[in-house]
Design a protein around this motif. Structure first.
Motif, PDB file in Angstrom:
ATOM      1  N   ASP A 168     -14.592 -36.995  17.189  1.00 41.76           N
ATOM      2  CA  ASP A 168     -14.621 -35.562  17.467  1.00 41.76           C
ATOM      3  C   ASP A 168     -13.776 -35.287  18.701  1.00 41.76           C
ATOM      4  OD1 ASP A 168     -16.184 -36.696  19.378  1.00 41.76           O
ATOM      5  OD2 ASP A 168     -18.034 -35.632  18.886  1.00 41.76           O
ATOM      6  N   ASP A 169     -13.794 -34.040  19.156  1.00 43.27           N
ATOM      7  CA  ASP A 169     -12.965 -33.695  20.300  1.00 43.27           C
ATOM      8  C   ASP A 169     -13.352 -34.479  21.538  1.00 43.27           C
ATOM      9  OD1 ASP A 169     -11.188 -31.187  19.545  1.00 43.27           O
ATOM     10  OD2 ASP A 169     -13.126 -30.942  18.563  1.00 43.27           O
ATOM     11  N   TYR A 170     -14.629 -34.737  21.678  1.00 45.82           N
ATOM     12  CA  TYR A 170     -15.101 -35.515  22.826  1.00 45.82           C
ATOM     13  C   TYR A 170     -14.421 -36.874  22.858  1.00 45.82           C
ATOM     14  CZ  TYR A 170     -18.394 -38.458  25.455  1.00 45.82           C
ATOM     15  OH  TYR A 170     -18.950 -39.351  26.314  1.00 45.82           O
ATOM     16  N   GLY A 171     -14.513 -37.572  21.756  1.00 47.29           N
ATOM     17  CA  GLY A 171     -13.935 -38.910  21.712  1.00 47.29           C
ATOM     18  C   GLY A 171     -12.423 -38.907  21.713  1.00 47.29           C
ATOM     19  N   LEU A 172     -11.810 -38.025  20.948  1.00 45.37           N
ATOM     20  CA  LEU A 172     -10.355 -38.025  20.845  1.00 45.37           C
ATOM     21  C   LEU A 172      -9.690 -37.659  22.167  1.00 45.37           C
ATOM     22  CD1 LEU A 172      -9.975 -36.350  17.325  1.00 45.37           C
ATOM     23  CD2 LEU A 172      -9.692 -38.758  17.916  1.00 45.37           C
ATOM     24  N   HIS A 173     -10.256 -36.681  22.872  1.00 46.06           N
ATOM     25  CA  HIS A 173      -9.679 -36.331  24.170  1.00 46.06           C
ATOM     26  C   HIS A 173      -9.867 -37.447  25.184  1.00 46.06           C
ATOM     27  CE1 HIS A 173      -9.291 -32.151  22.735  1.00 46.06           C
ATOM     28  NE2 HIS A 173      -8.417 -32.013  23.716  1.00 46.06           N
ATOM     29  N   VAL A 174     -11.011 -38.098  25.097  1.00 43.20           N
ATOM     30  CA  VAL A 174     -11.241 -39.220  26.002  1.00 43.20           C
ATOM     31  C   VAL A 174     -10.210 -40.307  25.753  1.00 43.20           C
ATOM     32  CG1 VAL A 174     -12.773 -41.181  26.410  1.00 43.20           C
ATOM     33  CG2 VAL A 174     -13.661 -38.860  26.529  1.00 43.20           C
ATOM     34  N   ALA A 175      -9.967 -40.591  24.481  1.00 46.32           N
ATOM     35  CA  ALA A 175      -8.999 -41.637  24.148  1.00 46.32           C
ATOM     36  C   ALA A 175      -7.631 -41.299  24.700  1.00 46.32           C
ATOM     37  CB  ALA A 175      -8.939 -41.825  22.635  1.00 46.32           C
ATOM     38  N   ARG A 202     -14.002 -58.981  26.382  1.00 42.25           N
ATOM     39  CA  ARG A 202     -15.448 -59.152  26.575  1.00 42.25           C
ATOM     40  C   ARG A 202     -16.105 -57.880  27.081  1.00 42.25           C
ATOM     41  NH1 ARG A 202     -17.360 -62.114  23.477  1.00 42.25           N
ATOM     42  NH2 ARG A 202     -15.524 -61.329  22.416  1.00 42.25           N
ATOM     43  N   VAL A 203     -15.326 -56.839  27.378  1.00 40.81           N
ATOM     44  CA  VAL A 203     -15.854 -55.563  27.864  1.00 40.81           C
ATOM     45  C   VAL A 203     -15.555 -54.491  26.826  1.00 40.81           C
ATOM     46  CG1 VAL A 203     -15.687 -53.799  29.656  1.00 40.81           C
ATOM     47  CG2 VAL A 203     -15.600 -56.215  30.278  1.00 40.81           C
ATOM     48  N   VAL A 204     -16.601 -53.743  26.429  1.00 42.18           N
ATOM     49  CA  VAL A 204     -16.459 -52.699  25.407  1.00 42.18           C
ATOM     50  C   VAL A 204     -16.956 -51.386  25.983  1.00 42.18           C
ATOM     51  CG1 VAL A 204     -17.053 -51.949  23.094  1.00 42.18           C
ATOM     52  CG2 VAL A 204     -16.802 -54.381  23.573  1.00 42.18           C
ATOM     53  N   MET A 205     -16.079 -50.389  26.023  1.00 44.82           N
ATOM     54  CA  MET A 205     -16.450 -49.047  26.465  1.00 44.82           C
ATOM     55  C   MET A 205     -16.697 -48.181  25.241  1.00 44.82           C
ATOM     56  SD  MET A 205     -13.764 -48.347  29.535  1.00 44.82           S
ATOM     57  CE  MET A 205     -12.411 -48.455  28.387  1.00 44.82           C
ATOM     58  N   VAL A 206     -17.765 -47.392  25.289  1.00 49.87           N
ATOM     59  CA  VAL A 206     -18.119 -46.540  24.149  1.00 49.87           C
ATOM     60  C   VAL A 206     -18.268 -45.106  24.624  1.00 49.87           C
ATOM     61  CG1 VAL A 206     -19.674 -46.179  22.213  1.00 49.87           C
ATOM     62  CG2 VAL A 206     -19.316 -48.496  23.096  1.00 49.87           C
ATOM     63  N   PHE A 207     -17.393 -44.243  24.163  1.00 49.13           N
ATOM     64  CA  PHE A 207     -17.486 -42.800  24.378  1.00 49.13           C
ATOM     65  C   PHE A 207     -17.924 -42.185  23.051  1.00 49.13           C
ATOM     66  CE2 PHE A 207     -14.753 -44.024  27.832  1.00 49.13           C
ATOM     67  CZ  PHE A 207     -15.074 -43.149  28.865  1.00 49.13           C
ATOM     68  N   ALA A 208     -19.187 -42.120  22.853  1.00 56.79           N
ATOM     69  CA  ALA A 208     -19.729 -41.628  21.598  1.00 56.79           C
ATOM     70  C   ALA A 208     -21.145 -41.101  21.852  1.00 56.79           C
ATOM     71  CB  ALA A 208     -19.749 -42.732  20.543  1.00 56.79           C
ATOM     72  N   HIS A 209     -21.775 -40.647  20.784  1.00 54.75           N
ATOM     73  CA  HIS A 209     -23.112 -40.058  20.895  1.00 54.75           C
ATOM     74  C   HIS A 209     -24.155 -41.084  20.479  1.00 54.75           C
ATOM     75  CE1 HIS A 209     -20.928 -36.295  21.400  1.00 54.75           C
ATOM     76  NE2 HIS A 209     -20.221 -36.618  20.321  1.00 54.75           N
ATOM     77  N   GLU A 210     -25.400 -40.738  20.744  1.00 62.99           N
ATOM     78  CA  GLU A 210     -26.484 -41.675  20.456  1.00 62.99           C
ATOM     79  C   GLU A 210     -26.491 -42.089  18.987  1.00 62.99           C
ATOM     80  OE1 GLU A 210     -30.266 -40.262  21.742  1.00 62.99           O
ATOM     81  OE2 GLU A 210     -29.612 -39.822  23.788  1.00 62.99           O
ATOM     82  N   ILE A 211     -26.235 -41.151  18.104  1.00 66.36           N
ATOM     83  CA  ILE A 211     -26.281 -41.465  16.678  1.00 66.36           C
ATOM     84  C   ILE A 211     -25.242 -42.515  16.310  1.00 66.36           C
ATOM     85  CG2 ILE A 211     -24.773 -39.499  16.143  1.00 66.36           C
ATOM     86  CD1 ILE A 211     -27.628 -41.006  13.974  1.00 66.36           C
TER      87      ILE A 211
END
Length: 1572
Positions: free
Chosen positions: A927-934, A977-986
């Motif tokens: 979504d816009d949240y994730g795409l803009h973050v990327a 070994r490091v994973v960043m996640v910009f997403a929602h709880e679901i």
């Protein structure tokens, strides 16, 4: 909806846009086409300019993704403001002007480009090759001739043109007379003819009659020859028409809807038409029109080129086609020859950051710049690059070397002593030597019975000739490619044959001595040296050498080796000796035999001349020893095949020396003087020869000595060369069924919350009426969020100081985690809940809500702000973080109490840098949240240089298991070994299920604020994987009284709606139902509403971690304070027109927006709340760490914070000691693609991989890197060299012949010793100056000779120590003059000897008058002056000077004296040689004068030594490196000086000091009887 011009790829999401279709290709195809175009023309350095809208943003993002993995880089990205800003536009143009990128790709609309291009032309910027998107590539507004110099040559992808029949005729009918009420037609007419259709007051335009003719000059409107956008409109209308046609043709009971029904023609629902649109297929002029499952049409683009037309206007020329239906790589077809480029050029312009690196060079990426910007660095020797733009140079295989251009590996030049020029010469000489020996053998055999053969021991002579033949032949084993057998044979054969030869010579010498001794009475020594004993001596001596060779071959035999160390560009095939000890033993044994022979022969040299050959053996052994002594330094210092050549030379030279010295005089007598081949002559019984006969014999011996000398000289020289009006009332067309909660008030605030995590949508087949989405997965924390807003409103209503006499109400809705429901709720808030309302005459009144608190997700906030922003509805979000929402031009009524993602991204990068994590994975929501973050993350990460993304994956909304499985497998295989996640709880819930299934451990999770405090993930099942997680969390706050408010929440008995939020909460907490379903009466508990919440453990009441709630609290208070300030306005002092204030009974939403921008208050928790010009709050985040306690509980611990500061940027504070790491080491993990390259190495980027992936290549010799992760190794300054670790430069070792090293000490000692001996001898001679021995041998010349020798010894000291200007100038001059002085004295001595002898003959006394004392001094002075003149001219014209030689040894500075003039140096040496040669010849000729009368023999020996030393000096000096050249020269000076000293003065000192009785005139005159 069917769009004809909306191309954004985002519309393909059927979950968000299920009813959207389009007849224009989506931008995914356009960016793919543009990427292929850039690659086609090799434009690797391009600029990107986009409009400030979704179209531009998504297009640029898509193009960047398409360009990944290609050689195309983006030089800059610029955005044209939506509201045109000339200052910003000029900044963009300055970037374009200064950039090396001459190709600019523009994703913008015609309206934005018009003012931009106008300013562009005013700036007179030319030379830009434009690549236009379909939005403006066919814009007729830019076709004027004034645009051509600036836009000519533009290439772009246009909508495919088509043909619309009778369109032109239809346009002719459109006029104001035909359509009098159509405002648009009137505006058209005004625009075309510059007239006014209505005579309004003040209008200066003439009135339009409506009958004006459409003329040709209205070409932009009337040109229907190639419609593009109009053709899309045409296709869209026909698509609806064909769909409606198919709907009306439906046969009863054969329809696609429920029970095979058809749509009713008098009651068609939109969703029914939607179904037929999805299935429509038809043709227009042969072109097929249909839609795929995503609503997209078949993708076609025309390639358009802007070329000069008639009158100078721009014409759009079709030069190609992009067909998206074709296979990859075949979609784009371009007619290159038909294209005209920028500047009216037919040649393709160049747009690159760096020119291509040709083969032989490698790309060295510039630090902090894109991959397309690099320097071309030549490959090091031994490395090649055979492709253009090679990332690194590759080593050649071991047996190969780089060619001169470093473009290919070629076989190393194999070097050995082959049958080339040098080899052929040596072979011929060896064969000649062997043949000559065999010829002598034949002569001797033929004359075996003659006296000279028999008397000189014929058997030993035959053995010597046989051995010499083998010596000459064994030289051939050294020529040719070394093999195992030749390596084993060469040294053994050479050593055994030479041992055999010298053994024979030794036997001969012993026999000579024995024969002489046997002449004495009673001596019977010959019985011990009979033929058997002689054979035994030869066999025994040779057997010792054979034993040494056998032991050598058994223990460590010689073997062929490939030497690549001496010269890396060559393979030197050589024979390794195997055992150095054995090799030197072999040579040593031969040397021992030769020395023994020499000593014995020297002792017997004065036996009767005709009786023995001791003199010839002495000469032969002297030559043999001189050759092999010179061989050792020449052999050690000679490289490769020259070492074999030197050894071959030594064999041949010594072989010829033995052959000629031993057998030439005998062959002379046998063949040319047979009369002397008699016993009487050999026995010395013939008459004494006259003086003339003595000279004849002397001259006859010249052949042997001169021949040996010339051959020796020849061999040494040959071996040493080589980027309207409204209705009076309105009805709600549709009422949405939503989960809701309301409280009436004077003024109402709206709220949007996520009370359910998911919504189940209709399948979207449109075969039945779509049902409203069903909400599922109750989110108790979302309900707490809603209740926090309710509490804040209640608290404000109780506050007498805030909004007195005003009661706030609220309307809260649930978005169910879906955009459609959220947007429906927002529209419901803006429209109000009344199903019908009648507008007041003046349209005034209080709006249904004056502001909205929400939304949760950025995408929802964007959609709602876009819609409600039209009505100036203020929205204050507590959870939407997308940085795009900071754009006040697009979202002028949007505010938020949570920091934007731009700050969050920078904070994340700070954390990554803190722990050194440069290789990370990024998972985002689609979504816009994730795409803009990327997009922000990639951009900021690139500019910060903080690392690279190992992968970027979009988590599916629907929980697609196949996609999740693929993502987790990718995570498992990745080295990150490091994973960043910009997403929602679901998203995380779905992802973690797959992580658990695949048991993916060992990862360090970095959580965004969206899930960093999500308790739903803190379960015993997931914590083994998620413990240790670091996350960015919303600032925690305290809300006093919230707990009491939450405990008072109970469902109202009067509200029985299923959509009541409180009832849903109650059912969730107590697991009961107010209305249980009949099927489940036995299993479901009925809710009474009297349950006690205190008896239930629920996170709803856990208020220890209030984060989103605190933001909601601040958002409600912000709206309240804004309303309060607005109501407190004093009339006449307000902020609005004429200083007016807002009216409470007729509030306007835009007035609320004004007060919101100025709101500023402090919460009870102490936090200041205000908004900046972008509607953003003061940024601050907590940093959280997930810790799993031993009792199984999870605790989220605050381990730091990150704050925003205008002056200092982001300030990170971390308490690392509080962090729990989910690793055995209990330390932060390493997450790098490649480990840091330590100092001493450089980074060599791996081709096709991010810049964080590289190899660490050691710096080559002479280069260093003194920092970690250096991109390039730096060359050391000229006087420095790299350390062994290549991490710093050290001063190069200086090499010169020093007084502090053993060699220098030895030479100095030898020099001083020689000087001392000269002084001692001088003293002896002075003391005995009156004795006959001193006087008879020309005492004055002797004294002068001793002084010159002393200078010779002392001048060698000038060669020791660091060269300086004066020492360089003095050394050769002093050496040359001293030696000339010395040799001149010897020459004069020799001449005097000859003159004195001639004076003894009758009538010869006159000759002595020319050789008196004055003449002798004059001769010495003259000869020395010539050398002094040579030295003076040399020093004046081209003086020797100190020189730092860095060519021979790259890691050393060899201090040496360059001679300045090679000619001068050669003349100096040549002059000395000339004098020495002259002295040698004269002394040699006079050697056989009466023994006691002269010292000619001593001079002969001294000159022989002198010449042998200096002839050997030449090749040894040339082949000796650095200080060893000086050492060789000093050695030659000392050796020749000692030779002269000992040969000339040794015998005299012996007589003077040890045999004084012979120091008498009678003995010297030869008048005393010789005694045996």
């Amino acid at each position: 909806m069917i769009s004809y011009f909306s191309s954004c790829a985002c519309f393909t999401d059927r979950r968000k846009f299920p009813t959207f279709f389009r007849v224009i290709p989506n931008d995914d195809y356009q960016v793919k086409a543009i990427a292929q175009l850039l690659i086609h023309f090799n434009w690797t350095w391009v600029g990107l300019v986009r409009g400030d809208h979704e179209y531009g943003r998504f297009a640029v993002q898509g193009l960047l993704q398409e360009l990944q993995g290609t050689q195309v880089c983006v030089a800059y990205q610029e955005m044209i403001p939506l509201l045109y800003n000339r200052k910003r536009a000029l900044e963009i143009m300055q970037v374009m002007r200064s950039s090396l990128a001459k190709v600019v790709v523009v994703f913008s609309a015609e309206g934005e480009m018009t003012p931009f291009l106008r300013d562009y032309m005013n700036q007179n910027i030319t030379g830009i090759q434009w690549v236009a998107s379909e939005a403006w590539v066919t814009a007729s507004v830019f076709t004027g001739s004034e645009y051509y110099p600036f836009l000519g040559g533009t290439i772009g992808f246009g909508i495919r043109k088509g043909h619309i029949q009778k369109l032109w005729e239809y346009l002719q009918t459109v006029n104001p007379q035909q359509y009098p009420d159509n405002v648009l037609v009137h505006e058209l007419w005004e625009a075309l003819y510059g007239c006014s259709s209505s005579q309004s007051f003040g209008s200066r335009l003439p009135s339009c009659s409506g009958q004006e003719l459409l003329l040709e000059q209205h070409s932009a409107y009337m040109n229907t020859s190639s419609p593009r956008v109009a053709y899309n409109v045409y296709k869209a209308v026909y698509a609806v028409a064909h769909s409606l046609h198919n709907l009306l043709l439906c046969q009863k009971d054969r329809g696609p809807f429920l029970n095979n029904s058809c749509a009713q023609s008098n009651n068609i629902h939109p969703w029914q038409l939607q179904h037929y649109l999805q299935e429509v297929t038809f043709d227009i002029d042969g072109e097929e029109v249909n839609f795929d499952l995503k609503g997209d049409s078949i993708p076609y683009y025309d390639v358009i080129n802007w070329q000069r037309g008639t009158g100078g206007n721009i014409e759009f020329v079709n030069v190609g086609l992009f067909d998206g239906t074709k296979s990859a790589g075949e979609e784009l077809v371009i007619q290159d020859s038909a294209i005209m480029y920028a500047g009216h050029q037919s040649k393709v312009p160049v747009s690159i950051c760096s020119t291509s690196c040709f083969p032989g060079y490698r790309k060295a990426v510039r630090r902090g710049e894109p991959l397309c910007c690099f320097d071309c660095v030549p490959c090091d020797t031994g490395k090649i690059s055979n492709q253009t733009n090679s990332v690194d140079c590759t080593f050649c295989p071991e047996d190969f070397w780089s060619n001169e251009n470093r473009t290919a590996c070629i076989s190393k030049k194999v070097e050995f002593l082959a049958y080339d020029t040098l080899g052929i010469i040596l072979t011929l000489i060896a064969v000649v030597g062997a043949c000559l020996t065999m010829a002598v053998f034949a002569v001797f055999f033929y004359h075996r019975n003659t006296a000279i053969v028999r008397v000189n021991n014929s058997e030993l002579s035959f053995f010597i000739l046989f051995a010499l033949t083998l010596c000459f032949l064994c030289c051939l084993v050294f020529i040719g490619e070394p093999t195992v057998w030749s390596c084993m044979l060469r040294h053994t054969a050479f050593s055994i044959t030479f041992s055999l030869c010298i053994s024979c010579i030794l036997g001969k010498t012993l026999v000579v001595l024995a024969a002489f001794t046997a002449t004495r009475p009673g001596d019977n020594i010959m019985k011990w040296l009979g033929p058997k004993q002689q054979r035994a001596i030869i066999f025994g001596s040779t057997a010792v050498q054979v034993i040494i060779c056998v032991a050598w071959l058994i223990d460590a035999p010689p073997y062929p080796s490939r030497n690549t160390e001496y010269e890396r560009s060559k393979i030197i095939l050589e024979c390794s000796v195997g055992s150095n000890l054995a090799f030197w033993c072999v040579l040593g044994y031969i040397g021992l035999q030769a020395c023994l022979c020499f000593v014995l022969a020297f002792l017997a040299r004065k036996l009767p001349g005709n009786f023995n050959e001791a003199k010839f053996i002495t000469f032969s052994m002297l030559i043999f020893c001189a050759v092999w002594l010179a061989f050792i330094p020449a052999y050690i210092s000679s490289p490769g095949n020259y070492a074999d050549a030197v050894e071959s030379f030594a064999i041949l030279a010594s072989g010829f020396g033995l052959l000629f010295c031993l057998f030439a005089p005998k062959c002379y007598i046998i063949l040319l003087k047979p009369e002397k081949n008699t016993k009487q002559h050999l026995m010395g019984k013939e008459k004494k020869h006259s003086v003339g006969a003595w000279l004849d014999i002397a001259l006859s011996s010249v052949t042997c000595s001169q021949a040996c000398f010339l051959i020796y000289l020849f061999f040494f020289y040959s071996s040493s060369s080589c980027s309207s009006s409204l209705p009076p009332s309105c009805n709600l067309q549709k009422k949405f069924i939503l989960n809701e909660m309301h409280k009436p008030g004077d003024v109402v605030l709206g709220g949007l919350f996520e009370l359910h995590l998911t919504s189940v949508l209709d399948e979207g087949t449109f075969t039945s009426e779509p049902q409203q989405p069903h909400c599922s997965d109750f989110n108790i924390l979302g309900f707490r969020h809603a209740m926090t807003m309710a509490f804040a409103v209640e608290e404000i209503n109780k506050n007498a100081n805030l909004l007195p006499n005003v009661t706030l109400g609220y309307s809260l809705y649930d978005n169910c985690g879906g955009l459609l429901i959220g947007l429906s709720a927002a529209i419901s808030l803006a429209s109000g809940r009344e199903e019908q309302f009648v507008l007041q005459q003046n349209c005034s009144g209080i709006p249904p809500v004056i502001g909205i608190v929400g939304e949760t997700q950025s995408t929802f906030s964007i959609a709602i702000s876009n819609v409600l922003g039209l009505y100036k509805m203020p929205i204050v979000s507590y959870y939407a973080t997308c940085s795009c929402l900071s754009d006040q031009q697009r979202f002028p009524t949007f505010f938020r109490t949570i920091p934007s993602d731009a700050f969050q991204v920078r904070a994340m990068i700070k954390i990554l840098k803190y722990f050194g994590w440069t290789w990370v994975g990024l998972l985002i929501s689609g979504d816009d949240y994730g795409l803009h973050v990327a997009q922000s993350f990639q951009s900021d990460l690139l500019h910060s240089g903080g690392g690279c993304l190992a992968y970027l994956e979009v988590l599916p909304w629907e929980g697609d298991q196949n996609e999740l499985r693929r993502i987790v497998e990718l995570m498992k295989t990745s080295t990150a070994r490091v994973v960043m996640v910009f997403a929602h709880e679901i998203h995380m819930i779905q992802l973690m299920k797959e992580v658990v299934r695949q048991n993916l451990t060992g990862l360090q999770w970095i959580a965004s604020e969206a899930w960093s405090a999500a308790s739903v993930l803190q379960t015993p099942v997931l914590m083994p994987y998620l413990r240790g997680t670091l996350g960015i969390a919303i600032r925690r706050g305290e809300i006093p009284g919230l707990m009491d408010f939450l405990l008072q929440i109970h469902p109202e008995e009067t509200d029985n709606k299923q959509t009541n939020m409180v009832r849903q909460y109650w059912e969730y907490v107590f697991q009961c139902k107010f209305k249980p379903t009949e099927k489940a009466e036995s299993s479901e508990t009925k809710c009474t509403g009297q349950e006690q919440i205190n008896n239930v453990e629920t996170e709803f009441l856990d208020l220890s971690n209030l984060r989103p709630e605190y933001n909601i609290y601040k958002a409600v208070y912000a709206l309240a304070y804004a309303l309060h300030n607005m109501l407190q306005c004093e009339p006449g002092r307000g902020p609005f027109s004429r200083n007016s204030c807002a009216n409470q009974k007729s509030l306007e939403l835009w007035q609320m927006v004004h007060y919101l921008t100025a709101v500023n208050f402090t919460t009870s928790f102490g936090d200041q709340v205000s908004f900046d010009e972008n509607g953003d709050a003061i940024p601050i985040y907590d940093i959280m760490n997930w810790q799993w306690l031993p009792d199984g509980r999870t605790e989220v611990v605050n381990v730091g914070d990150v704050k925003g500061s205008e002056s200092k940027g982001e300030e990170l504070l971390l308490h690392e000691d509080k962090i729990f790491w989910n690793f055995e080491s209990k330390k932060p993990p390493r997450s790098v693609c490649s480990e840091s390259c330590p100092a001493g190495t450089r980074m060599a980027r791996k081709k096709g991989q991010p810049v964080c992936c590289y190899d660490c290549v050691p710096c080559p010799e002479g280069k260093i890197s003194n920092q970690s992760n250096s991109l390039e190794c730096k060359s050391c300054p000229s006087d420095f060299w790299s350390s062994p670790q290549r991490d710093h430069c050290v001063l190069k070792k200086t090499e010169f012949l020093s007084y502090n090293e053993p060699l220098g000490i030895c030479l100095t000692t030898s020099s001083l010793l020689g000087t001392f001996i000269c002084v001692v001898i001088l003293g002896v001679f002075i003391h005995h100056r009156q004795t006959p021995m001193v006087r008879a041998n020309n005492s004055e010349l002797s004294f002068l000779l001793l002084v010159s020798l002393k200078f010779c010894f002392l001048c060698s000291l000038l060669f020791i120590g660091q060269p300086r200007l004066w020492t360089c100038q003095l050394r050769h001059a002093a050496f040359g003059i001293s030696f000339v002085l010395c040799v001149s004295c010897i020459l004069v001595k020799t001449v005097v000897v000859v003159a004195v002898f001639k004076a003894s003959k009758p009538g010869g006394g006159a000759s002595l008058k020319w050789f008196g004392a004055m003449q002798q001094r004059g001769t010495v002075f003259l000869l020395t002056s010539i050398q002094a003149a040579i030295c003076t001219v040399w020093l004046v014209s081209s003086s020797p000077a100190p020189h730092k030689n860095t060519q021979y040894h790259k890691d050393k500075i060899v201090y040496e004296c360059v001679v300045g003039s090679t000619v001068g140096f050669a003349v100096l040496l040549g002059y000395i040689g000339l004098l020495a040669l002259l002295s040698f010849l004269l002394a040699f000729l006079a050697r056989n004068l009466p023994d006691n009368f002269n010292e000619a023999k001593l001079i002969t020996f001294s000159m022989l030594i002198f010449c042998a030393v200096w002839v050997a000096f030449v090749p040894a000096y040339i082949n000796s490196p650095g200080k060893y050249a000086d050492a060789v020269e000093v050695f030659a000076i000392l050796a020749s000086s000692f030779g002269l000293l000992m040969a000339l003065f040794g015998p005299k000192c012996y007589i003077i000091l040890l045999r004084p009785e012979r120091n008498t005139k009678k003995v010297i005159m030869g008048r005393k009887t010789n005694k045996t």
